[in-house]
Write an enzyme that holds these catalytic residues in place. Structure first.
Site, PDB file in Angstrom:
ATOM      1  CB  SER A 150       4.071  14.162  18.533  1.00 45.21           C
ATOM      2  OG  SER A 150       4.005  15.123  17.738  1.00 45.21           O
ATOM      3  N   GLY A 188       0.343  19.588  18.586  1.00 47.18           N
ATOM      4  CA  GLY A 188      -0.670  20.572  17.968  1.00 47.18           C
ATOM      5  C   GLY A 188      -1.381  18.991  16.539  1.00 47.18           C
ATOM      6  N   GLY A 190      -7.928   7.651  11.989  1.00 45.33           N
ATOM      7  CA  GLY A 190      -7.743   8.866  13.099  1.00 45.33           C
ATOM      8  C   GLY A 190      -8.309   8.299  13.929  1.00 45.33           C
ATOM      9  CD  GLU A 191     -10.254   3.589  17.377  1.00 42.89           C
ATOM     10  OE1 GLU A 191     -10.255   2.920  18.685  1.00 42.89           O
ATOM     11  OE2 GLU A 191     -10.942   2.964  16.382  1.00 42.89           O
ATOM     12  NE  ARG A 192      -1.336   4.806  16.391  1.00 44.92           N
ATOM     13  CZ  ARG A 192      -0.286   5.360  16.109  1.00 44.92           C
ATOM     14  NH1 ARG A 192      -0.419   6.191  15.234  1.00 44.92           N
ATOM     15  NH2 ARG A 192       0.838   6.146  16.995  1.00 44.92           N
ATOM     16  NE  ARG A 193      -3.952  10.428  12.627  1.00 46.86           N
ATOM     17  CZ  ARG A 193      -4.956  10.900  12.115  1.00 46.86           C
ATOM     18  NH1 ARG A 193      -5.201  12.186  10.655  1.00 46.86           N
ATOM     19  NH2 ARG A 193      -5.460   9.943  10.361  1.00 46.86           N
ATOM     20  CD  GLU A 245      -6.896   4.869   7.404  1.00 45.85           C
ATOM     21  OE1 GLU A 245      -5.542   5.874   7.999  1.00 45.85           O
ATOM     22  OE2 GLU A 245      -7.484   4.107   7.687  1.00 45.85           O
ATOM     23  CG  ASN A 246      -7.865   0.539   9.533  1.00 50.19           C
ATOM     24  OD1 ASN A 246      -7.079   1.075  10.818  1.00 50.19           O
ATOM     25  ND2 ASN A 246      -8.684   1.569   9.251  1.00 50.19           N
TER      26      ASN A 246
END
Length: 299
Positions: free
Chosen positions: A70, A75, A95-98, A129-130
């Protein structure tokens, strides 16, 4: 079109400013900090280190590849959040996955929201956040709550206000950590739900907990049936759950033999009995690599 060009030019300007003044910005009061901190800037992936306070311990590889695909097409739609360290270095807040997906496809930079935070603020931001995420398993959420209590020194009432959850909800999650580690692992692997876990908490004896846990797995018991089993045990009666009209008892030869299947495949193997000695054997897998491993075992 003119607006898009202006936005790109602004991004390059901020990135250049960040490189020039990076070592001088250590707090929100420093010169040019207001132009960098709180802004979204394109920064190099190599300057970002992962968050040591990240509560998540497992990232689904297939989902990560889907996100990478994706990002390659569209982007990074939602910028990651980082905190600025000394020099031109940053640390992930969220944002570790991104971040991982962007590295997976060979990207060199990523849009990031810059913050300045100390270690305690960093830990609190990461945990809160998590906790808001919907894809965490109940034990991950419980561990995050426990860390907020232990390391940030928050009371359950304070935590309730920070994460926007009822205090009773937080208490229910924390109680899951009293379960036997084997049962906690079963919850993390998706073999039983939080409802099952909450029912099992009411059993003090570890052996009794594990005994009912095995019944849940082998007989695919619902939360309601588990509650009945726990109630019967506490009252000193039968521990055999009441069967629904659609439920079929698992034959002894299946319940004994399924352990051999589980040991061979390295997973808890489920069975679905339809009656008259008929049924299905269900082999779960958790990633593409795991699927290929199981496929080799069957060849």
């Amino acid at each position: 079109m003119a607006k898009a060009t202006k936005k790109q030019a602004l991004g390059r300007g901020l990135s250049a400013l960040l490189k020039e003044t990076s070592s001088d910005i250590t707090s929100a009061n420093d010169k040019n900090a207001d132009k960098v901190v709180g802004n979204i800037i394109e920064i190099e992936l190599d300057t970002i280190e992962v968050n040591p306070y990240q509560p998540r311990s497992y990232f689904n590889e297939e989902a990560l590849r889907e996100l990478a695909s994706s990002i390659k097409e569209l982007g990074v739609i939602q910028p990651i959040t980082v905190r600025k360290l000394d020099g031109n270095k940053f640390q992930l807040v969220s944002g570790e996955r991104r971040f991982r997906a962007s590295k997976l496809i060979g990207n060199k930079t990523i849009p990031a929201y810059i913050r300045i935070a100390n270690d305690q603020e960093m830990l609190e931001m990461a945990l809160v956040e998590n906790i808001q995420r919907k894809d965490l398993d109940p034990i991950e959420v419980a561990l995050s709550y426990q860390r907020l209590i232990d390391e940030i020194d928050l009371t359950q009432e304070e935590m309730s206000q920070r994460v926007g959850k009822k205090r009773s909800t937080i208490t229910n999650y924390l109680r899951l950590l009293k379960l036997d580690p084997i049962i906690q692992t079963g919850m993390r692997d998706g073999f039983l739900s939080m409802g099952h876990g909450r029912a099992l908490i009411n059993i003090e004896d570890t052996e009794d907990q594990l005994s009912i846990y095995e019944k849940i797995i082998q007989q695919k018991l619902s939360v309601r049936q588990t509650e009945q089993l726990v109630k019967a045990l506490k009252e000193g009666g039968s521990t055999k759950p009441k069967a629904n009209s659609k439920d079929v008892e698992v034959p002894k030869y299946v319940s004994k033999g399924i352990k051999t299947f589980s040991e061979y495949f390295g997973h808890k193997i489920d069975v679905k009995i339809s009656g008259n000695d008929k049924g299905k054997i269900i082999i779960p897998f958790h990633s593409e690599e795991d699927f290929n491993r199981l496929k080799k075992l069957l060849q």
